[in-house]
Design a protein around this motif. Sequence first.
Motif, PDB file in Angstrom:
ATOM      1  N   ARG A 105      45.683  44.109  45.679  1.00 47.89           N
ATOM      2  CA  ARG A 105      44.257  44.119  45.401  1.00 47.89           C
ATOM      3  C   ARG A 105      43.825  45.504  44.898  1.00 47.89           C
ATOM      4  NH1 ARG A 105      39.356  42.136  49.248  1.00 47.89           N
ATOM      5  NH2 ARG A 105      40.401  40.158  48.971  1.00 47.89           N
ATOM      6  N   LEU A 106      44.398  46.513  45.496  1.00 43.70           N
ATOM      7  CA  LEU A 106      44.075  47.882  45.054  1.00 43.70           C
ATOM      8  C   LEU A 106      44.473  48.063  43.595  1.00 43.70           C
ATOM      9  CD1 LEU A 106      42.984  50.525  46.402  1.00 43.70           C
ATOM     10  CD2 LEU A 106      45.359  51.296  46.384  1.00 43.70           C
ATOM     11  N   ALA A 107      45.657  47.542  43.266  1.00 48.92           N
ATOM     12  CA  ALA A 107      46.118  47.667  41.882  1.00 48.92           C
ATOM     13  C   ALA A 107      45.141  46.980  40.934  1.00 48.92           C
ATOM     14  CB  ALA A 107      47.517  47.060  41.731  1.00 48.92           C
ATOM     15  N   LEU A 108      44.706  45.776  41.320  1.00 46.81           N
ATOM     16  CA  LEU A 108      43.756  45.041  40.480  1.00 46.81           C
ATOM     17  C   LEU A 108      42.463  45.831  40.303  1.00 46.81           C
ATOM     18  CD1 LEU A 108      44.088  41.315  41.541  1.00 46.81           C
ATOM     19  CD2 LEU A 108      44.120  42.199  39.218  1.00 46.81           C
ATOM     20  N   GLN A 109      41.989  46.401  41.411  1.00 44.71           N
ATOM     21  CA  GLN A 109      40.739  47.158  41.331  1.00 44.71           C
ATOM     22  C   GLN A 109      40.906  48.405  40.484  1.00 44.71           C
ATOM     23  OE1 GLN A 109      39.717  47.682  45.421  1.00 44.71           O
ATOM     24  NE2 GLN A 109      38.524  45.796  45.484  1.00 44.71           N
ATOM     25  N   TRP A 110      42.027  49.066  40.665  1.00 46.36           N
ATOM     26  CA  TRP A 110      42.237  50.286  39.897  1.00 46.36           C
ATOM     27  C   TRP A 110      42.333  49.970  38.405  1.00 46.36           C
ATOM     28  CZ3 TRP A 110      46.645  52.093  37.115  1.00 46.36           C
ATOM     29  CH2 TRP A 110      46.500  53.400  36.663  1.00 46.36           C
ATOM     30  N   ILE A 111      43.025  48.882  38.101  1.00 48.99           N
ATOM     31  CA  ILE A 111      43.141  48.477  36.691  1.00 48.99           C
ATOM     32  C   ILE A 111      41.758  48.210  36.101  1.00 48.99           C
ATOM     33  CG2 ILE A 111      43.927  46.604  35.199  1.00 48.99           C
ATOM     34  CD1 ILE A 111      46.402  46.414  37.088  1.00 48.99           C
ATOM     35  N   SER A 154      43.415  42.577  29.242  1.00 56.34           N
ATOM     36  CA  SER A 154      44.543  41.667  29.056  1.00 56.34           C
ATOM     37  C   SER A 154      45.078  41.209  30.410  1.00 56.34           C
ATOM     38  CB  SER A 154      45.667  42.363  28.290  1.00 56.34           C
ATOM     39  OG  SER A 154      45.167  43.102  27.222  1.00 56.34           O
ATOM     40  N   ILE A 155      45.290  42.167  31.299  1.00 60.84           N
ATOM     41  CA  ILE A 155      45.885  41.832  32.592  1.00 60.84           C
ATOM     42  C   ILE A 155      44.979  40.901  33.389  1.00 60.84           C
ATOM     43  CG2 ILE A 155      46.600  42.774  34.809  1.00 60.84           C
ATOM     44  CD1 ILE A 155      47.570  45.251  33.332  1.00 60.84           C
ATOM     45  N   TRP A 156      43.708  41.237  33.441  1.00 61.08           N
ATOM     46  CA  TRP A 156      42.796  40.405  34.233  1.00 61.08           C
ATOM     47  C   TRP A 156      42.688  39.001  33.677  1.00 61.08           C
ATOM     48  CZ3 TRP A 156      39.329  40.608  38.410  1.00 61.08           C
ATOM     49  CH2 TRP A 156      39.532  41.717  39.244  1.00 61.08           C
ATOM     50  N   MET A 157      42.523  38.936  32.402  1.00 62.76           N
ATOM     51  CA  MET A 157      42.371  37.631  31.749  1.00 62.76           C
ATOM     52  C   MET A 157      43.626  36.783  31.966  1.00 62.76           C
ATOM     53  SD  MET A 157      40.506  35.894  29.462  1.00 62.76           S
ATOM     54  CE  MET A 157      40.921  34.391  28.597  1.00 62.76           C
TER      55      MET A 157
ATOM     56  N   ILE C 283      29.765  48.777  42.406  1.00 62.88           N
ATOM     57  CA  ILE C 283      28.840  48.156  43.350  1.00 62.88           C
ATOM     58  C   ILE C 283      28.432  46.780  42.846  1.00 62.88           C
ATOM     59  CG2 ILE C 283      26.510  48.307  44.328  1.00 62.88           C
ATOM     60  CD1 ILE C 283      26.945  51.376  44.386  1.00 62.88           C
ATOM     61  N   ILE C 284      28.167  46.691  41.538  1.00 56.94           N
ATOM     62  CA  ILE C 284      27.725  45.410  40.994  1.00 56.94           C
ATOM     63  C   ILE C 284      28.878  44.419  40.911  1.00 56.94           C
ATOM     64  CG2 ILE C 284      26.779  44.257  38.958  1.00 56.94           C
ATOM     65  CD1 ILE C 284      25.192  46.753  38.392  1.00 56.94           C
ATOM     66  N   ILE C 285      30.031  44.924  40.469  1.00 52.58           N
ATOM     67  CA  ILE C 285      31.127  44.012  40.172  1.00 52.58           C
ATOM     68  C   ILE C 285      31.995  43.737  41.394  1.00 52.58           C
ATOM     69  CG2 ILE C 285      33.200  43.793  38.730  1.00 52.58           C
ATOM     70  CD1 ILE C 285      31.557  45.392  36.626  1.00 52.58           C
ATOM     71  N   GLY C 286      31.956  44.657  42.362  1.00 49.53           N
ATOM     72  CA  GLY C 286      32.772  44.524  43.562  1.00 49.53           C
ATOM     73  C   GLY C 286      32.780  43.123  44.162  1.00 49.53           C
ATOM     74  N   PRO C 287      31.585  42.553  44.413  1.00 47.06           N
ATOM     75  CA  PRO C 287      31.554  41.217  45.013  1.00 47.06           C
ATOM     76  C   PRO C 287      32.334  40.190  44.192  1.00 47.06           C
ATOM     77  CG  PRO C 287      29.357  42.153  44.938  1.00 47.06           C
ATOM     78  CD  PRO C 287      30.250  43.115  44.234  1.00 47.06           C
ATOM     79  N   PHE C 288      32.256  40.300  42.871  1.00 43.61           N
ATOM     80  CA  PHE C 288      33.000  39.355  42.034  1.00 43.61           C
ATOM     81  C   PHE C 288      34.500  39.532  42.240  1.00 43.61           C
ATOM     82  CE2 PHE C 288      29.127  40.004  39.348  1.00 43.61           C
ATOM     83  CZ  PHE C 288      28.607  38.750  39.573  1.00 43.61           C
ATOM     84  N   ILE C 289      34.934  40.798  42.329  1.00 40.80           N
ATOM     85  CA  ILE C 289      36.363  41.043  42.478  1.00 40.80           C
ATOM     86  C   ILE C 289      36.882  40.411  43.757  1.00 40.80           C
ATOM     87  CG2 ILE C 289      38.189  42.770  42.649  1.00 40.80           C
ATOM     88  CD1 ILE C 289      36.449  44.727  41.246  1.00 40.80           C
ATOM     89  N   ARG C 291      35.639  38.141  45.482  1.00 41.49           N
ATOM     90  CA  ARG C 291      35.537  36.681  45.423  1.00 41.49           C
ATOM     91  C   ARG C 291      36.744  36.106  44.663  1.00 41.49           C
ATOM     92  NH1 ARG C 291      33.919  32.356  46.636  1.00 41.49           N
ATOM     93  NH2 ARG C 291      32.983  30.695  45.382  1.00 41.49           N
ATOM     94  N   LEU C 292      37.027  36.722  43.520  1.00 42.88           N
ATOM     95  CA  LEU C 292      38.177  36.307  42.731  1.00 42.88           C
ATOM     96  C   LEU C 292      39.434  36.352  43.580  1.00 42.88           C
ATOM     97  CD1 LEU C 292      38.191  37.836  39.147  1.00 42.88           C
ATOM     98  CD2 LEU C 292      38.463  35.466  39.812  1.00 42.88           C
ATOM     99  N   ASP C 293      39.574  37.458  44.301  1.00 42.75           N
ATOM    100  CA  ASP C 293      40.792  37.686  45.049  1.00 42.75           C
ATOM    101  C   ASP C 293      40.969  36.670  46.168  1.00 42.75           C
ATOM    102  OD1 ASP C 293      42.794  39.409  44.513  1.00 42.75           O
ATOM    103  OD2 ASP C 293      42.432  40.585  46.322  1.00 42.75           O
ATOM    104  N   LYS C 294      39.875  36.380  46.862  1.00 42.64           N
ATOM    105  CA  LYS C 294      39.936  35.424  47.961  1.00 42.64           C
ATOM    106  C   LYS C 294      40.447  34.075  47.466  1.00 42.64           C
ATOM    107  CE  LYS C 294      36.333  36.830  50.634  1.00 42.64           C
ATOM    108  NZ  LYS C 294      34.883  36.687  50.593  1.00 42.64           N
ATOM    109  N   GLN C 295      40.016  33.775  46.221  1.00 40.52           N
ATOM    110  CA  GLN C 295      40.385  32.480  45.669  1.00 40.52           C
ATOM    111  C   GLN C 295      41.887  32.313  45.555  1.00 40.52           C
ATOM    112  OE1 GLN C 295      38.421  30.000  44.884  1.00 40.52           O
ATOM    113  NE2 GLN C 295      36.415  30.948  45.062  1.00 40.52           N
ATOM    114  N   TYR C 296      42.581  33.402  45.280  1.00 44.13           N
ATOM    115  CA  TYR C 296      43.992  33.152  45.031  1.00 44.13           C
ATOM    116  C   TYR C 296      44.927  33.783  46.048  1.00 44.13           C
ATOM    117  CZ  TYR C 296      43.469  37.305  41.948  1.00 44.13           C
ATOM    118  OH  TYR C 296      43.195  38.509  41.408  1.00 44.13           O
ATOM    119  N   GLU C 297      44.381  34.104  47.206  1.00 45.90           N
ATOM    120  CA  GLU C 297      45.309  34.633  48.185  1.00 45.90           C
ATOM    121  C   GLU C 297      45.702  33.567  49.193  1.00 45.90           C
ATOM    122  OE1 GLU C 297      44.039  38.304  49.930  1.00 45.90           O
ATOM    123  OE2 GLU C 297      45.026  39.392  48.334  1.00 45.90           O
TER     124      GLU C 297
END
Lengths: 275, 442, 297
Positions: A105-111, A154-157, C283-289, C291-297
């Motif tokens: 998750r950290l990697a995704l956020q950093w990217i 690219s990675i996220w998509m 701050i704005i995008i964090g919740p989306f991230i 949320r996305l992550d929860k979906q696929y873990e």
Amino acid sequence: MNRSRRLSTKLIYAFILTVFLVWSLFPLFWLAITALRPNLGPLQMGNPFVFSPSLDNFCSVLSGKNLLPYFLNSLIIGLVATFLSLFFGVLAAYGLARFNFRGRRLALQWILSIRLLPPIGFVVPLFIMFKALNMLDTPATLIIVYTAFLLPFSIWMLTTTIQEIPKESEEAALLDGNNHFQVLIKIVLPSLWPAMAAVALLNIVAAWNEFLFALVFTSKKAVTLPVAITAFLGDRGVYWGEISAAALLTAIVPVLLLLLVHKQLYRGFGHWGVK
Amino acid sequence: MKSALQLFLVSVICFLTTVPVWAEDKPFAGTELTILMIAGHDVGLKTRLPEFEQKTGIKVNIITVSMPDLYAKLGTEFATGGNSYDVTEMMWAAAQGYARGGNLYELDQFMTKYHVDTKSYSSVYVDNHMIQFPQKEGSPVICLPHQADLQILAYRADLFENDQYKAEFKKSYGYELAPPASYPEFIDMAKFFTRDLNGDGENDLFGTVVMGKNFPSLVGDITSYIRGMGGNWLDKNNHPVIDSKESIAGIQLYYDLFDKEKVTPKGAATYSWGEEVADFQNGRIAMMQIWPGAVVALEDKQASKVAGKIKYSIVPGKAPTVGGWAVAIPKTAKKPEASFIFMNWLTSEKIALSRAQETGFSTATQALYDDPVMLEKFSYLPAVKASLPYGKGWPQIGEFTSIWQIGAQEISRIFSGELSVEESAKNMQKQLDRLMTDGGYY
Amino acid sequence: MADTISQIRAAFHRKSYLFFLGPSLIIMGSLTLYPMVYGIKLSLTRYNLVRPWIPKTFVGLKNFTDFFSDEYLVKSLWVTFKFAMGTVALQVFIGLLVALVLHQILKKTSLLRFMVLLPMLIVPVVTGIIWRLILNDTYGVLNWIIQWLGIAPQLWLGPDLALITVIIVETWAWLPFSILLFSLGLSSIPEQYYEAAAIDGAGPWRTFFTITLPNLRWTLFIVLVFKFSDALKAFDTIYTLTGGGPGIATRALALYVQNRGFTDFEIGYAMALSILVLTISFIIIGPFISRLDKQYE
């Protein structure tokens, strides 16, 4: 009853599309009109649709400045950066989508954060870095920079797309003794083409049109088209006609690429089967 | 066959005998120079460069960029000690700033070696020591003048010399209609000419035009008004005086043209150069303060409906702003002498004059204003010559881009209705004060 | 023995994500780690790029505390907020609408699908310029048309309308992005779902909310995340269209950063502002991230 309802639905669709297309295409039409207006200038009183078209602006763009070297720079930089961002992007996306590891998750956020930072914050430090490496004004520099800044999208998509693809057939292939790389090539890639085509398209458009890095990191040998075009913004007003002509000429390559990948974009969908 | 052999031998001999001379004459043969210029300032060079390159053996590459881009490029370049350019164009004020930062090559030794006569340059730059740093008698020369710009007033001769208008004006205002000699006259005439010509209830001829867009062009335009009313951005000791009574009067005058007198088009609050020039070309404007660089567009017979009907005079406030561009050598240039040879060639009377004659580009050579060919072809030159003694440069300090930024921002906020003239002046004074204190000027 | 080999193989298998992820991380890392560290360092200094007579000094967090007394920053934050809300909402709404209509009535590849993507291909600098021509109050074709229709001409870039105009132009330029992604998303929804819904007798609205929208959520997140981040960085269109004006009515955050960084050349403060942009984005995008992550873990 049903038929008239279907008809009215179709009418609504047609209406929405027409309004949208007029709004969407009119400025492009106007760009062409402006480019075709002889040096009379586009800011004239009276009916703006009445004028005698000429190719003067195109001629002066093509003859006034030798745009070929800039064009070649843009082409090489755009294509290579797009290819690299796609190639490494697919690999990384597979890694992120199909492996569960600590720090994922950290990697995704950093990217993502790379994409979030305004480029203006990067320019000066990167300039210092490339100067120290003696890499300023080379196509390689822009290729690396664009690759790095195109990778996050690219990675996220691609990651989210891969996650949409059902895992079962991959797991079966792994059990059959294939390694992950083989699975990626044989099983994942075929379903990934449309998304890859979309990413490629968006990336090449971004690389082709990028301005700030191209401006600051190049001076002579690696200058790209958008930077060369702004030379038509004089210090005493705008050469409207010429810049429009230049913009249309610049758009030729992305348009051709769009034509090329367009078939890929909507193909091959729906055969992921039911989850 | 025999004659071919002869020809070959002759050419070989010619080649062999010329080589030594060539080598002696061209100490910088093989040098490549990269020149950074503003877009459009390279006109007339393409055809003239081959001769220079042949004579000196120096290869010249010219890179053109737009104005804001130039400062972004030079900023990073100088800050990090880059050496991408051998000669670069810059505004006068920028030259002072870069010289203060130690980024420019001092040219004195070359000036002596190549017997450069500064009298050939437009007098306003030499007389005001703008080519030197610090800007005073006896300082080293750091740049040479490339393009000359001095604001003048363009007015429609077909309106001003129309007998009916003349009589009508005299009857209403009690004096002759002639190019305005002061701002009260300017306002009278602007009011007089603002009218509805086609009778549709909307004004379609305007006395003058202003630029309210948040862009450096706004500061370029308003400065002549501010100074014409006795105000200024900074005083002699670089203290900001933009909130002085006189400066405020200048800003007020500029805004009144738009707001109170309504002698400008309604859209002027969002105008920049492109819109202003277009309005004048379409015959909607009677008088307009311009840079000579815009004359080419106004007199372009294809683009302008008023080409050939325009005359030029000194601006009403008699404090025209001096603009223009200099060329200088970055400290980091690899072969400063080769750079200088190019610069000297570029700014020489011969090249400057022939380029101006061919293209109308206002090069910074004094000969321009007395050249019969030029005078016949370019009717604005006498106005420029008459204005030269009154010309005043930008604040000649490295902070000038920030002054533009502050000025454009705060004055355009008057045009957007956000601030009053006094509030805007107070804001600018506060910010300029901080800027100058930071810069260590006092 | 065989056990060890399979253990090693398993370990290798588990770590093989490094092979996939490594190259990208190296590329991005090599280009961003140094600038990020350097940028943070710069943000703690007073450093003017072109005025070496102002000494480069360490000022601690002063650049950040200065935010609170910077009225221009507050104004541009407000502008950015409205701009981001407007552009993202329009791009999601219109993008989805057009993608749906296209999906309903068109074959997979058609000229129309091709045409809707065209605006994206124009160099952004020129986008602003061409719209300036269209919107010009005296000569612009838009005012000419509405006058012809009997409506009074408008000052499109004047104080009242400028921000709305800028939002519409930015939306125009980037709609292809959301249309493209939504179209992709739509064509990846298996037909069987719709067939099943039709058998259940679901109407178009129910089908949309129970099948289309849930299946588009990835696309929706991607569009939201990237369009928000782009809106917070928006520069080219605004710069060429209004220059941030009239006054400072459309000066969004990125323009303000550019003003401080490349007009004043106050690079320390500009860096601090960049970090602010990044923080706000998170701050704005964090919740989306998450949320996305929860979906696929």
